[in-house]
Design a protein around this motif. Structure first.
Motif, PDB file in Angstrom:
ATOM      1  N   ALA A 152       0.834  -1.208   0.000  1.00  0.00           N
ATOM      2  CA  ALA A 152       0.000   0.000   0.000  1.00  0.00           C
ATOM      3  C   ALA A 152       0.864   1.250   0.000  1.00  0.00           C
ATOM      4  CB  ALA A 152      -0.918  -0.008   1.220  1.00  0.00           C
ATOM      5  N   MET A 153       1.921   1.226   0.763  1.00  0.00           N
ATOM      6  CA  MET A 153       2.842   2.376   0.803  1.00  0.00           C
ATOM      7  C   MET A 153       3.469   2.612  -0.568  1.00  0.00           C
ATOM      8  SD  MET A 153       3.406   3.982   3.785  1.00  0.00           S
ATOM      9  CE  MET A 153       5.120   4.454   3.907  1.00  0.00           C
ATOM     10  N   GLN A 154       3.810   1.532  -1.250  1.00  0.00           N
ATOM     11  CA  GLN A 154       4.457   1.666  -2.563  1.00  0.00           C
ATOM     12  C   GLN A 154       3.501   2.196  -3.626  1.00  0.00           C
ATOM     13  OE1 GLN A 154       7.802   1.292  -3.319  1.00  0.00           O
ATOM     14  NE2 GLN A 154       7.921   1.218  -1.101  1.00  0.00           N
ATOM     15  N   LYS A 155       2.196   2.085  -3.365  1.00  0.00           N
ATOM     16  CA  LYS A 155       1.228   2.622  -4.332  1.00  0.00           C
ATOM     17  C   LYS A 155       1.155   4.149  -4.267  1.00  0.00           C
ATOM     18  CE  LYS A 155      -1.835  -1.407  -4.461  1.00  0.00           C
ATOM     19  NZ  LYS A 155      -3.133  -1.934  -4.017  1.00  0.00           N
ATOM     20  N   LEU A 156       1.602   4.708  -3.160  1.00  0.00           N
ATOM     21  CA  LEU A 156       1.582   6.175  -3.029  1.00  0.00           C
ATOM     22  C   LEU A 156       2.627   6.792  -3.946  1.00  0.00           C
ATOM     23  CD1 LEU A 156       1.444   6.563   0.884  1.00  0.00           C
ATOM     24  CD2 LEU A 156      -0.467   6.655  -0.713  1.00  0.00           C
ATOM     25  N   SER A 157       2.416   8.061  -4.287  1.00  0.00           N
ATOM     26  CA  SER A 157       3.456   8.772  -5.035  1.00  0.00           C
ATOM     27  C   SER A 157       4.658   8.971  -4.115  1.00  0.00           C
ATOM     28  CB  SER A 157       2.927  10.125  -5.498  1.00  0.00           C
ATOM     29  OG  SER A 157       2.779  10.994  -4.397  1.00  0.00           O
ATOM     30  N   ASP A 158       5.803   9.268  -4.717  1.00  0.00           N
ATOM     31  CA  ASP A 158       7.023   9.426  -3.914  1.00  0.00           C
ATOM     32  C   ASP A 158       6.871  10.522  -2.864  1.00  0.00           C
ATOM     33  OD1 ASP A 158       8.162   7.451  -5.425  1.00  0.00           O
ATOM     34  OD2 ASP A 158       9.237   8.814  -6.760  1.00  0.00           O
ATOM     35  N   ASP A 159       6.272  11.640  -3.259  1.00  0.00           N
ATOM     36  CA  ASP A 159       6.110  12.756  -2.322  1.00  0.00           C
ATOM     37  C   ASP A 159       5.169  12.378  -1.172  1.00  0.00           C
ATOM     38  OD1 ASP A 159       7.833  14.451  -3.568  1.00  0.00           O
ATOM     39  OD2 ASP A 159       6.305  15.374  -4.831  1.00  0.00           O
ATOM     40  N   HIS A 160       4.081  11.698  -1.498  1.00  0.00           N
ATOM     41  CA  HIS A 160       3.134  11.301  -0.455  1.00  0.00           C
ATOM     42  C   HIS A 160       3.758  10.274   0.486  1.00  0.00           C
ATOM     43  CE1 HIS A 160      -0.699  12.667  -2.818  1.00  0.00           C
ATOM     44  NE2 HIS A 160       0.003  13.657  -2.316  1.00  0.00           N
ATOM     45  N   ARG A 161       4.483   9.318  -0.092  1.00  0.00           N
ATOM     46  CA  ARG A 161       5.122   8.295   0.742  1.00  0.00           C
ATOM     47  C   ARG A 161       6.179   8.928   1.651  1.00  0.00           C
ATOM     48  NH1 ARG A 161       8.360   5.167  -2.548  1.00  0.00           N
ATOM     49  NH2 ARG A 161       6.557   5.122  -3.878  1.00  0.00           N
ATOM     50  N   LEU A 162       6.865   9.928   1.102  1.00  0.00           N
ATOM     51  CA  LEU A 162       7.907  10.586   1.902  1.00  0.00           C
ATOM     52  C   LEU A 162       7.311  11.311   3.104  1.00  0.00           C
ATOM     53  CD1 LEU A 162      10.862  11.373   2.216  1.00  0.00           C
ATOM     54  CD2 LEU A 162      10.464  13.285   0.672  1.00  0.00           C
ATOM     55  N   VAL A 163       6.193  11.969   2.884  1.00  0.00           N
ATOM     56  CA  VAL A 163       5.561  12.695   3.997  1.00  0.00           C
ATOM     57  C   VAL A 163       5.080  11.721   5.066  1.00  0.00           C
ATOM     58  CG1 VAL A 163       3.648  14.191   4.617  1.00  0.00           C
ATOM     59  CG2 VAL A 163       4.897  14.637   2.553  1.00  0.00           C
ATOM     60  N   VAL A 164       4.470  10.623   4.638  1.00  0.00           N
ATOM     61  CA  VAL A 164       4.012   9.622   5.604  1.00  0.00           C
ATOM     62  C   VAL A 164       5.205   9.035   6.362  1.00  0.00           C
ATOM     63  CG1 VAL A 164       2.950   7.332   5.819  1.00  0.00           C
ATOM     64  CG2 VAL A 164       1.906   9.044   4.357  1.00  0.00           C
ATOM     65  N   THR A 165       6.270   8.764   5.626  1.00  0.00           N
ATOM     66  CA  THR A 165       7.466   8.190   6.262  1.00  0.00           C
ATOM     67  C   THR A 165       8.050   9.136   7.297  1.00  0.00           C
ATOM     68  OG1 THR A 165       8.010   6.902   4.287  1.00  0.00           O
ATOM     69  CG2 THR A 165       9.808   7.343   5.800  1.00  0.00           C
ATOM     70  N   GLU A 176       9.968  20.592  10.234  1.00  0.00           N
ATOM     71  CA  GLU A 176      11.190  19.889   9.803  1.00  0.00           C
ATOM     72  C   GLU A 176      11.002  19.289   8.410  1.00  0.00           C
ATOM     73  OE1 GLU A 176      13.316  18.133  13.792  1.00  0.00           O
ATOM     74  OE2 GLU A 176      11.327  17.377  13.299  1.00  0.00           O
ATOM     75  N   ILE A 177       9.815  18.721   8.174  1.00  0.00           N
ATOM     76  CA  ILE A 177       9.552  18.102   6.869  1.00  0.00           C
ATOM     77  C   ILE A 177       9.543  19.163   5.772  1.00  0.00           C
ATOM     78  CG2 ILE A 177       7.876  16.789   5.525  1.00  0.00           C
ATOM     79  CD1 ILE A 177       6.979  15.507   8.179  1.00  0.00           C
ATOM     80  N   SER A 178       8.950  20.320   6.077  1.00  0.00           N
ATOM     81  CA  SER A 178       8.912  21.384   5.056  1.00  0.00           C
ATOM     82  C   SER A 178      10.320  21.863   4.719  1.00  0.00           C
ATOM     83  CB  SER A 178       8.064  22.562   5.543  1.00  0.00           C
ATOM     84  OG  SER A 178       8.708  23.232   6.601  1.00  0.00           O
ATOM     85  N   GLU A 179      11.200  21.848   5.730  1.00  0.00           N
ATOM     86  CA  GLU A 179      12.584  22.252   5.486  1.00  0.00           C
ATOM     87  C   GLU A 179      13.306  21.194   4.653  1.00  0.00           C
ATOM     88  OE1 GLU A 179      16.239  24.045   8.171  1.00  0.00           O
ATOM     89  OE2 GLU A 179      14.363  23.493   9.129  1.00  0.00           O
ATOM     90  N   ILE A 180      13.065  19.939   4.967  1.00  0.00           N
ATOM     91  CA  ILE A 180      13.729  18.851   4.237  1.00  0.00           C
ATOM     92  C   ILE A 180      13.231  18.792   2.796  1.00  0.00           C
ATOM     93  CG2 ILE A 180      13.888  16.330   4.075  1.00  0.00           C
ATOM     94  CD1 ILE A 180      13.825  16.330   7.203  1.00  0.00           C
ATOM     95  N   MET A 181      11.922  18.936   2.621  1.00  0.00           N
ATOM     96  CA  MET A 181      11.350  18.809   1.278  1.00  0.00           C
ATOM     97  C   MET A 181      11.360  20.129   0.515  1.00  0.00           C
ATOM     98  SD  MET A 181       8.147  16.210   1.939  1.00  0.00           S
ATOM     99  CE  MET A 181       7.891  15.882   0.206  1.00  0.00           C
ATOM    100  N   ASP A 182      11.805  21.192   1.181  1.00  0.00           N
ATOM    101  CA  ASP A 182      11.903  22.498   0.539  1.00  0.00           C
ATOM    102  C   ASP A 182      10.542  22.962   0.002  1.00  0.00           C
ATOM    103  OD1 ASP A 182      13.399  24.673   0.079  1.00  0.00           O
ATOM    104  OD2 ASP A 182      14.329  23.987  -1.769  1.00  0.00           O
ATOM    105  N   CYS A 183       9.528  22.842   0.845  1.00  0.00           N
ATOM    106  CA  CYS A 183       8.187  23.319   0.484  1.00  0.00           C
ATOM    107  C   CYS A 183       7.556  23.922   1.742  1.00  0.00           C
ATOM    108  CB  CYS A 183       7.331  22.171  -0.064  1.00  0.00           C
ATOM    109  SG  CYS A 183       7.046  20.845   1.103  1.00  0.00           S
ATOM    110  N   ASN A 184       6.401  24.551   1.588  1.00  0.00           N
ATOM    111  CA  ASN A 184       5.809  25.178   2.774  1.00  0.00           C
ATOM    112  C   ASN A 184       5.007  24.166   3.602  1.00  0.00           C
ATOM    113  OD1 ASN A 184       3.127  25.051   1.700  1.00  0.00           O
ATOM    114  ND2 ASN A 184       3.673  26.773   0.379  1.00  0.00           N
ATOM    115  N   ILE A 185       4.668  24.588   4.807  1.00  0.00           N
ATOM    116  CA  ILE A 185       4.013  23.668   5.750  1.00  0.00           C
ATOM    117  C   ILE A 185       2.635  23.252   5.250  1.00  0.00           C
ATOM    118  CG2 ILE A 185       3.103  23.497   8.110  1.00  0.00           C
ATOM    119  CD1 ILE A 185       5.398  25.264   9.019  1.00  0.00           C
ATOM    120  N   GLY A 186       1.945  24.175   4.585  1.00  0.00           N
ATOM    121  CA  GLY A 186       0.626  23.842   4.041  1.00  0.00           C
ATOM    122  C   GLY A 186       0.702  22.694   3.051  1.00  0.00           C
TER     123      GLY A 186
END
Lengths: 208, 157
Positions: A152-165, A176-186
């Motif tokens: 089920a995890m592998q069915k997610l897109s890479d970005d979605h799986r990364l956020v869940v991980t 921290e995730i927004s800093e790592i992924m270089d995107c905003n918190i929203g």
């Protein structure tokens, strides 16, 4: 109160091991070429970096290679590290980018090579109850459920799986995730919401 | 369902179960050693100088990678538009020129033909400089023998 328990475990797992000054001192020494200092930095974050890559790839061998290469790449790029963010966030970003690039090249050629469950898994009463009461097949064992969860995890897109991980497994904060992924918190919150929604659909047979 | 709404403890509990997936016992005892060994064996050197700085920056800052690719695309589009405007300019210039061939067209009907052949236009050029025998026979009926026909024959064949 299961959620509270999870959060507590996450916070315990991801609490900084060393004081920031100490870490910065190690980084400065490593920047001068001191490999023993860098060895100490690797020891501090090896488990979390490996785990992140492993949960993204669902493959132990790939995770080993990518985690090692991430630390090697980080050492090569160490001179460009100015200390604007923590070393932890910086090395995470390198590992995440390396993993995303690897997954793009691998595309759909997913080969699961899962790690064994530790002893605590079988002793987790909530999980045992989940397996015995919620699954349509009572003979479904923990290993099978582990495979279903990873599929089920592998069915997610890479970005979605990364956020869940990073959030639900590693216990990192949205900031921290927004800093790592270089995107905003929203964006992080939105991706987390849609990823969970998809997982709920994929695993509907195993949860309410 | 709002983004902050509780997705369900069971799902979170199930996801958190992945924390129990652990590599073989003792796996991390030698992990850092292997990294340091690879660094000592020379993998730390890698690309140096300008390219190292660029690749490091692109790897750690995806925004820069996006800006770099955007810049490349912009340059490509500018190049295409510039070449199109150059073509238009060159097209206008060529239309203003008068065509003057290296050889004037030889219209056979301008010469008297004793045999009443149908006039045929022949256009010699640098790509086709050889006069066909038909042209010689019609154009110079009075002295065809003065012009030696072209023959290509390799010795020994």
């Amino acid at each position: 109160m299961a959620m509270h328990t999870v959060t507590t475990v996450q916070e315990k797992d991801t609490a900084p091991v060393a004081e920031p000054e100490d870490e910065l001192q190690l980084v400065r020494k490593a920047q001068q070429g001191d490999l023993s200092s860098y060895d100490e930095l690797v020891r501090r974050y090896q488990e979390r970096i490996y785990a992140t890559v492993y949960h993204m790839t669902a493959n132990h061998e790939d995770a080993t290679d990518l985690a090692q290469e991430s630390f090697i790449k980080a050492f090569q790029a160490l001179k460009s590290f100015k200390g604007d963010s923590s070393f932890f966030t910086w090395v995470y970003r390198i590992a995440v980018n390396k993993t995303i690039n690897f997954l793009k090249q691998r595309k759909n050629r997913t080969h699961l090579s899962l790690n064994d469950l530790d002893l605590n898994a079988e002793n987790d009463p909530a999980l045992v109850a989940l397996v015995s009461h919620k699954t349509p097949r009572r003979d479904l064992n923990l290993v099978e459920l582990q495979a279903k969860l990873n599929e089920a995890m592998q069915k997610l897109s890479d970005d979605h799986r990364l956020v869940v991980t990073l959030h639900d497994i590693q216990g990192l904060s949205h900031e921290e995730i927004s800093e790592i992924m270089d995107c905003n918190i929203g964006t992080v919150r939105s991706r987390l919401f849609y990823a969970r929604q998809q997982l709920q659909g994929y695993l509907s047979d195993y949860i309410k | 369902m709002e983004p902050n709404q509780d997705p369900g403890n069971e799902l979170l509990h199930l996801i958190s179960w992945k924390r129990h997936e652990q590599p073989p016992p003792g796996y991390f005892n030698h992990f850092s050693e292997r990294v340091i060994q690879r660094l000592e064996s020379g993998e730390a050197s890698g690309p140096t100088g300008f390219w190292q700085m660029i690749t490091d920056l692109l790897e750690t800052k995806p925004v820069l990678a996006g800006a770099y690719s955007l810049g490349l695309c912009s340059m490509l589009l500018m190049g295409i538009s510039a070449s199109q405007s150059l073509l238009q300019t060159a097209g206008g210039y060529s239309e203003s020129l008068t065509y003057s061939p290296a050889f004037p067209d030889l219209i056979l009907s301008e010469r008297p033909s004793s045999r009443g052949d149908v006039p045929v236009a022949y256009h010699p050029s640098s790509m086709n400089p050889v006069f066909p025998s038909e042209f010689l026979r019609v154009s110079y009926p009075e002295s065809p023998s003065l012009l030696q026909p072209v023959q290509f024959q390799l010795l020994g064949y």
